[in-house]
Design a protein around this motif. Structure first.
Motif, PDB file in Angstrom:
ATOM      1  N   ILE B 171       0.858  -1.193   0.000  1.00  0.00           N
ATOM      2  CA  ILE B 171       0.000   0.000   0.000  1.00  0.00           C
ATOM      3  C   ILE B 171       0.889   1.237   0.000  1.00  0.00           C
ATOM      4  N   ALA B 172       0.371   2.333  -0.593  1.00  0.00           N
ATOM      5  CA  ALA B 172       1.162   3.557  -0.726  1.00  0.00           C
ATOM      6  C   ALA B 172       1.409   4.187   0.637  1.00  0.00           C
ATOM      7  N   ARG B 173       2.641   4.651   0.836  1.00  0.00           N
ATOM      8  CA  ARG B 173       2.974   5.420   2.044  1.00  0.00           C
ATOM      9  C   ARG B 173       3.096   6.879   1.635  1.00  0.00           C
ATOM     10  N   GLY B 174       2.752   7.789   2.495  1.00  0.00           N
ATOM     11  CA  GLY B 174       2.903   9.203   2.167  1.00  0.00           C
ATOM     12  C   GLY B 174       2.188  10.057   3.183  1.00  0.00           C
ATOM     13  N   ILE B 175       1.958  11.292   2.828  1.00  0.00           N
ATOM     14  CA  ILE B 175       1.263  12.227   3.714  1.00  0.00           C
ATOM     15  C   ILE B 175      -0.222  11.876   3.705  1.00  0.00           C
ATOM     16  N   ALA B 176      -0.818  11.716   4.890  1.00  0.00           N
ATOM     17  CA  ALA B 176      -2.238  11.374   4.970  1.00  0.00           C
ATOM     18  C   ALA B 176      -3.089  12.526   4.461  1.00  0.00           C
ATOM     19  N   PHE B 177      -4.304  12.197   3.954  1.00  0.00           N
ATOM     20  CA  PHE B 177      -5.221  13.255   3.537  1.00  0.00           C
ATOM     21  C   PHE B 177      -5.599  14.073   4.760  1.00  0.00           C
ATOM     22  N   GLY B 178      -5.591  15.395   4.605  1.00  0.00           N
ATOM     23  CA  GLY B 178      -5.864  16.261   5.740  1.00  0.00           C
ATOM     24  C   GLY B 178      -4.622  16.558   6.555  1.00  0.00           C
ATOM     25  N   GLY B 179      -3.492  15.872   6.224  1.00  0.00           N
ATOM     26  CA  GLY B 179      -2.257  16.092   6.976  1.00  0.00           C
ATOM     27  C   GLY B 179      -1.534  17.335   6.485  1.00  0.00           C
ATOM     28  N   GLU B 180      -0.964  18.097   7.406  1.00  0.00           N
ATOM     29  CA  GLU B 180      -0.243  19.294   7.005  1.00  0.00           C
ATOM     30  C   GLU B 180       1.242  18.983   6.880  1.00  0.00           C
ATOM     31  N   LEU B 181       1.863  19.494   5.823  1.00  0.00           N
ATOM     32  CA  LEU B 181       3.262  19.172   5.528  1.00  0.00           C
ATOM     33  C   LEU B 181       4.198  19.501   6.681  1.00  0.00           C
ATOM     34  N   GLU B 182       3.970  20.679   7.299  1.00  0.00           N
ATOM     35  CA  GLU B 182       4.935  21.100   8.315  1.00  0.00           C
ATOM     36  C   GLU B 182       4.951  20.196   9.539  1.00  0.00           C
TER      37      GLU B 182
END
Lengths: 205, 205
Positions: B171-182
């Motif tokens: 499954i894809a790993r990455g920034i969650a939806f609604g997650g802020e980059l900082e």
């Protein structure tokens, strides 16, 4: 939630009826039980069923009991002429844990709370009055929570009991041991100054 | 704690064996059940006993099931040639709740964790390999937690499955939806840049 099993769903739904237990917690607890031995889970389920089926309330003080008379009312060594009035079983256990009280109890089964529709007739108040009227009682201690409902119940009990001409006391309110004055709320602190007591070295262990 | 009743003590002790439930919480839950109707408590106790006694694990995917074959493996409409490998039943429920996956599952029953003494032979890994070897499989999706144990298991499964010459995906790993980059941790953010994907409007609902 999508359950793969009806049995699982039933168990989770039953667990999540408990206060403070949501569906996720319920699922976690049920999966924990699934990993246990079958006998352990049977012990758990049967302990609950037996409890509800076989538990009795003491005929004298209404405390939870295995018999018609609870172990405190049946004990020979207790001071039978002192009655401590409490809200429920948890309060009896809390006071027993202190090891400082040797009289009997009277469990009201709740507090007067018009907001929740609980009036004096829903509580074991008549049986308390009858107990005071028919048995020799030297003192009634009212040990109720310091809340609106507790104070209402306290006042009602006082009105019902005052004609018997026996001492009616309440547990002391004040700053808790280990409590720091600067963090105490002003009502507690103010009252604890107004109701100050002589310094007694005999109480220091 | 001083219990006034053996039945009460038994029930509280059983409840406090559950993870995250202490004696005080257990007592609160037990007193809650005492206030319920007897039938309700019997329903609760029996739901747990029946669950442990009658629950089965699907012979194909090892998911919790009421029958020999779970409802997902038995369904006609699922893509039978795609297998999603997960740790436990909770993960199956989580993926089913998304409504985005229509293949079958394989529940490992845990993750490889030498610290806890769990090796590959304690999990349903051999049966996964056998499933891939004996049934037509187009893709194996490894949907495991992004932890040390998850990564270890991922690598082990890859080694066991790579000779079958079928696509193995995770499954894809990455920034969650609604997650802020900082607020994202640097590993997740760094990897999500390295593994960037073409912008697709078709996925936006």
């Amino acid at each position: 939630m999508n359950f793969s099993s009806k049995l699982l769903e039933d168990a989770v739904n039953e667990f999540s009826k408990l206060p403070g237990v949501g569906q996720k917690t319920a699922l976690r607890l049920v999966l924990h039980l699934l990993n246990k031995e079958q006998e352990e889970v049977e012990l758990f389920g049967n302990a609950l069923i037996r409890l509800r089926k076989e538990i009795k309330h003491c005929q004298v003080c209404h405390n939870i009991s295995d018999n018609q008379l609870c172990s405190i009312c049946a004990a020979a060594k207790r001071e039978k002429e002192v009655i401590c009035v409490v809200e429920d079983t948890r309060d009896v256990m809390a006071i027993e844990n202190t090891g400082q009280y040797f009289g009997l109890y009277h469990v009201l089964g709740g507090l007067i709370s018009p907001m929740d529709g609980i009036g004096p007739s829903d509580l074991f108040i008549d049986s308390l009055v009858q107990r005071v009227a028919t048995t020799p009682v030297k003192e009634v201690i009212l040990a109720l929570s310091a809340t609106m409902e507790g104070d209402t119940t306290l006042f009602y009990l006082y009105k019902r009991l005052k004609d018997f001409q026996i001492p009616i006391t309440t547990i002391a309110r004040g700053i808790a041991f280990g409590g720091e004055l600067e963090y105490a709320d002003e009502i507690t602190l103010g009252r604890s100054i107004v109701t100050r007591v002589p310094y007694q070295t005999s109480l220091i262990k």
